[in-house]
Design a protein around this motif. Structure first.
Motif, PDB file in Angstrom:
ATOM      1  N   LEU A  45       0.738  -1.025  -0.152  1.00  0.00           N
ATOM      2  CA  LEU A  45      -0.050   0.020   0.247  1.00  0.00           C
ATOM      3  C   LEU A  45       0.895   1.084   0.026  1.00  0.00           C
ATOM      4  O   LEU A  45       1.609   1.561   0.920  1.00  0.00           O
ATOM      5  CB  LEU A  45      -0.681   0.025   1.278  1.00  0.00           C
ATOM      6  CG  LEU A  45      -2.200  -0.738   1.364  1.00  0.00           C
ATOM      7  CD1 LEU A  45      -2.907  -0.585   2.439  1.00  0.00           C
ATOM      8  CD2 LEU A  45      -2.916   0.109   0.053  1.00  0.00           C
ATOM      9  N   SER A  46       0.875   2.158  -0.928  1.00  0.00           N
ATOM     10  CA  SER A  46       1.533   3.258  -1.002  1.00  0.00           C
ATOM     11  C   SER A  46       0.399   4.420  -0.947  1.00  0.00           C
ATOM     12  O   SER A  46      -0.582   4.595  -1.772  1.00  0.00           O
ATOM     13  CB  SER A  46       2.047   3.386  -2.567  1.00  0.00           C
ATOM     14  OG  SER A  46       2.498   4.752  -2.665  1.00  0.00           O
ATOM     15  N   VAL A  47       0.386   5.336   0.046  1.00  0.00           N
ATOM     16  CA  VAL A  47      -0.492   6.207   0.394  1.00  0.00           C
ATOM     17  C   VAL A  47       0.338   7.707   0.365  1.00  0.00           C
ATOM     18  O   VAL A  47       1.339   7.873   0.836  1.00  0.00           O
ATOM     19  CB  VAL A  47      -1.001   6.168   1.697  1.00  0.00           C
ATOM     20  CG1 VAL A  47      -2.212   7.357   2.082  1.00  0.00           C
ATOM     21  CG2 VAL A  47      -1.759   4.787   1.685  1.00  0.00           C
ATOM     22  N   LYS A  48      -0.517   8.597  -0.456  1.00  0.00           N
ATOM     23  CA  LYS A  48      -0.089  10.213  -0.293  1.00  0.00           C
ATOM     24  C   LYS A  48      -0.827  10.852   0.741  1.00  0.00           C
ATOM     25  O   LYS A  48      -2.170  10.337   0.712  1.00  0.00           O
ATOM     26  CB  LYS A  48      -0.007  10.675  -1.831  1.00  0.00           C
ATOM     27  CG  LYS A  48       0.731  10.164  -2.682  1.00  0.00           C
ATOM     28  CD  LYS A  48       0.593  10.926  -4.085  1.00  0.00           C
ATOM     29  CE  LYS A  48      -0.640  10.508  -4.668  1.00  0.00           C
ATOM     30  NZ  LYS A  48      -0.751   9.060  -5.134  1.00  0.00           N
ATOM     31  N   PHE A  49      -0.313  11.863   1.406  1.00  0.00           N
ATOM     32  CA  PHE A  49      -1.131  12.369   2.480  1.00  0.00           C
ATOM     33  C   PHE A  49      -0.918  14.041   2.257  1.00  0.00           C
ATOM     34  O   PHE A  49       0.023  14.230   1.651  1.00  0.00           O
ATOM     35  CB  PHE A  49      -0.678  12.103   3.748  1.00  0.00           C
ATOM     36  CG  PHE A  49       0.923  12.483   4.181  1.00  0.00           C
ATOM     37  CD1 PHE A  49       0.750  13.750   4.946  1.00  0.00           C
ATOM     38  CD2 PHE A  49       1.775  11.702   4.213  1.00  0.00           C
ATOM     39  CE1 PHE A  49       2.048  14.170   5.148  1.00  0.00           C
ATOM     40  CE2 PHE A  49       2.997  11.993   4.466  1.00  0.00           C
ATOM     41  CZ  PHE A  49       3.352  13.437   4.960  1.00  0.00           C
ATOM     42  N   GLY A  50      -1.820  14.691   2.985  1.00  0.00           N
ATOM     43  CA  GLY A  50      -1.637  16.170   2.983  1.00  0.00           C
ATOM     44  C   GLY A  50      -2.336  17.199   2.191  1.00  0.00           C
ATOM     45  O   GLY A  50      -2.407  18.266   2.333  1.00  0.00           O
ATOM     46  N   GLY A  51      -3.160  16.586   1.288  1.00  0.00           N
ATOM     47  CA  GLY A  51      -3.856  17.607   0.307  1.00  0.00           C
ATOM     48  C   GLY A  51      -5.017  18.196   1.008  1.00  0.00           C
ATOM     49  O   GLY A  51      -5.886  17.618   1.476  1.00  0.00           O
ATOM     50  N   MET A  52      -5.143  19.465   0.966  1.00  0.00           N
ATOM     51  CA  MET A  52      -6.023  20.129   1.698  1.00  0.00           C
ATOM     52  C   MET A  52      -7.301  20.546   0.674  1.00  0.00           C
ATOM     53  O   MET A  52      -6.972  21.495  -0.077  1.00  0.00           O
ATOM     54  CB  MET A  52      -5.485  21.417   2.362  1.00  0.00           C
ATOM     55  CG  MET A  52      -4.190  21.000   3.302  1.00  0.00           C
ATOM     56  SD  MET A  52      -4.949  19.908   4.756  1.00  0.00           S
ATOM     57  CE  MET A  52      -5.455  21.345   5.753  1.00  0.00           C
ATOM     58  N   ARG A  53      -8.512  20.060   0.792  1.00  0.00           N
ATOM     59  CA  ARG A  53      -9.545  20.319  -0.239  1.00  0.00           C
ATOM     60  C   ARG A  53     -10.320  21.087   0.376  1.00  0.00           C
ATOM     61  O   ARG A  53     -10.858  21.201   1.642  1.00  0.00           O
ATOM     62  CB  ARG A  53      -9.952  19.168  -0.834  1.00  0.00           C
ATOM     63  CG  ARG A  53      -9.220  18.201  -1.427  1.00  0.00           C
ATOM     64  CD  ARG A  53      -9.982  16.981  -2.137  1.00  0.00           C
ATOM     65  NE  ARG A  53      -9.299  16.242  -3.011  1.00  0.00           N
ATOM     66  CZ  ARG A  53      -9.012  16.423  -4.308  1.00  0.00           C
ATOM     67  NH1 ARG A  53      -9.468  17.316  -4.533  1.00  0.00           N
ATOM     68  NH2 ARG A  53      -8.463  15.484  -4.990  1.00  0.00           N
ATOM     69  N   ASP A  54     -11.043  22.068  -0.495  1.00  0.00           N
ATOM     70  CA  ASP A  54     -12.354  22.880   0.086  1.00  0.00           C
ATOM     71  C   ASP A  54     -13.584  21.838  -0.126  1.00  0.00           C
ATOM     72  O   ASP A  54     -13.485  20.852  -0.882  1.00  0.00           O
ATOM     73  CB  ASP A  54     -12.357  24.259  -0.497  1.00  0.00           C
ATOM     74  CG  ASP A  54     -12.824  24.175  -2.038  1.00  0.00           C
ATOM     75  OD1 ASP A  54     -13.146  22.974  -2.548  1.00  0.00           O
ATOM     76  OD2 ASP A  54     -12.461  25.058  -2.736  1.00  0.00           O
ATOM     77  N   PRO A  55     -14.829  22.253   0.253  1.00  0.00           N
ATOM     78  CA  PRO A  55     -15.840  21.476   0.177  1.00  0.00           C
ATOM     79  C   PRO A  55     -16.274  21.019  -1.159  1.00  0.00           C
ATOM     80  O   PRO A  55     -17.145  19.949  -1.393  1.00  0.00           O
ATOM     81  CB  PRO A  55     -17.048  22.179   1.030  1.00  0.00           C
ATOM     82  CG  PRO A  55     -16.155  22.955   1.854  1.00  0.00           C
ATOM     83  CD  PRO A  55     -14.973  23.245   1.325  1.00  0.00           C
ATOM     84  N   GLY A  56     -15.768  21.968  -2.038  1.00  0.00           N
ATOM     85  CA  GLY A  56     -16.272  21.761  -3.580  1.00  0.00           C
ATOM     86  C   GLY A  56     -15.204  20.670  -4.098  1.00  0.00           C
ATOM     87  O   GLY A  56     -15.512  20.579  -5.439  1.00  0.00           O
TER      88      GLY A  56
END
Length: 336
Positions: free
Chosen positions: A81-92
């Protein structure tokens, strides 16, 4: 003959030559179906695919939950399993807040990923992009602490350049760099690939089909509302005259693919797989029908003469348009 498995650098795991990119299973690039996605994961694992790549921000966690469902009951040693983290999304859904790679955030994101995936450790954990406000040494050091505690096996990076690679590797061994690499996206060849090989860092190449540019016809693009009106509409390579130029460019691959008994998409996968024993190709899959052709492509015999012919047909700098919109390009440490 291209090896059916690849070693990710000098310190990383051995994985199948083809990895499953799971982002499309959560609504990226058009409609998706959870049940078909689960069947696709099962088909890929049964066919020998071992590397599965996701991100905690894909579908606001939907992708990890989906994979958790698909992997339930499977032997944990059968997949990486390779997982990227940290992306900050808005509700859209927009990545409006950049990437958060603060040490405290690293541990927090990991806890959520482990819970959604239903596992007790991740094999490769990586920041989705470089956080310009956090020294890479701090981020890698935080993940290294999680390695010591058994929550993570290997540390990876994504879309970073040579200087960042060197600074990160001075803190802890880096298993692999995840970066876009395809017949149409060759920027990695300008220093990044050499640096990775010098440092013993493998490559997991994504975007091997250039988000559908490779393997799709002009008619399909004209008919596909998802790509014309949805996620592709803001991407420079799909806009205006760029699209026609790039589809014409890809059409030069038709006779080469036919001679090898491959589709153009398979040819592109074979090209990436043939670039080195340290490069695994991530192929986006959300339907069972995509699995077997991808695996067959990676096993295709593709020698130096074939590589040279393809390079002559589609020169490295021939594509029109950047691979991301301007705002996203400016956030790529790999493009500096």
């Amino acid at each position: 003959m291209t090896p059916t498995t690849k070693k990710l650098g000098s310190t990383g795991p051995r994985v199948g030559a083809i990895g499953l990119g799971a982002m499309g299973m959560s609504g990226a690039y058009g409609r998706s179906d959870d049940a078909e996605a689960v069947r696709t994961v099962h088909a890929a694992l049964d066919a020998g695919v071992t590397l599965i790549d996701t991100g905690d921000f894909y579908g606001f966690g939907h992708n990890e939950l989906l994979l958790g469902r698909a992997l339930r009951g499977r032997d944990r040693d059968d997949y990486v399993l390779s997982v990227k983290f940290g992306g900050m999304r808005d509700p859209g859904g927009a990545l409006a807040g950049g990437f958060d790679a603060r040490p405290a955030a690293v541990a927090n994101f990991l806890g959520y990923s482990l819970t959604r995936l239903g596992v007790d450790h991740l094999d490769i954990y990586r920041p989705g992009r470089l956080d310009p406000d956090v020294p890479i040494e701090d981020t890698v050091g935080a993940i290294a602490g999680l390695v010591e505690r058994g929550y993570v096996r290997y540390i990876g990076l994504s879309e970073v350049g040579p200087e960042t690679l060197r600074r990160a590797a001075a803190v802890h061994p880096i298993s692999d760099l995840q970066i876009e690499y395809s017949v149409l996206s060759r920027g990695i060849e300008d220093g990044i690939l050499d640096t990775c090989r010098e440092l013993g860092i493998g490559i997991t190449a994504y975007g091997v089909l250039s988000r559908g540019l490779i393997g799709s016809t002009r008619r399909e693009f004209e008919a596909d509302g998802d790509r014309q009106q949805g996620s592709h509409s803001a991407w420079p390579r799909f806009q205006g005259s760029n699209l026609g130029h790039n589809l014409d460019l890809v059409s030069r691959l038709d006779p080469i693919a036919a001679r090898h008994g491959l589709t153009v998409a398979q040819l592109a996968i074979a090209w990436v797989a043939a670039q080195g024993d340290d490069i695994a190709a991530l192929v986006g899959m959300k339907r069972v029908a995509r699995v077997a052709p991808a695996i067959d492509a990676a096993a295709a015999a593709f020698g130096r003469a074939d590589l040279a012919e393809l390079d002559a047909a589609v020169p490295a700098d021939a594509v029109a348009g950047t691979r991301y919109p301007e705002a996203l390009m400016s956030a790529l440490d790999s493009e500096r």
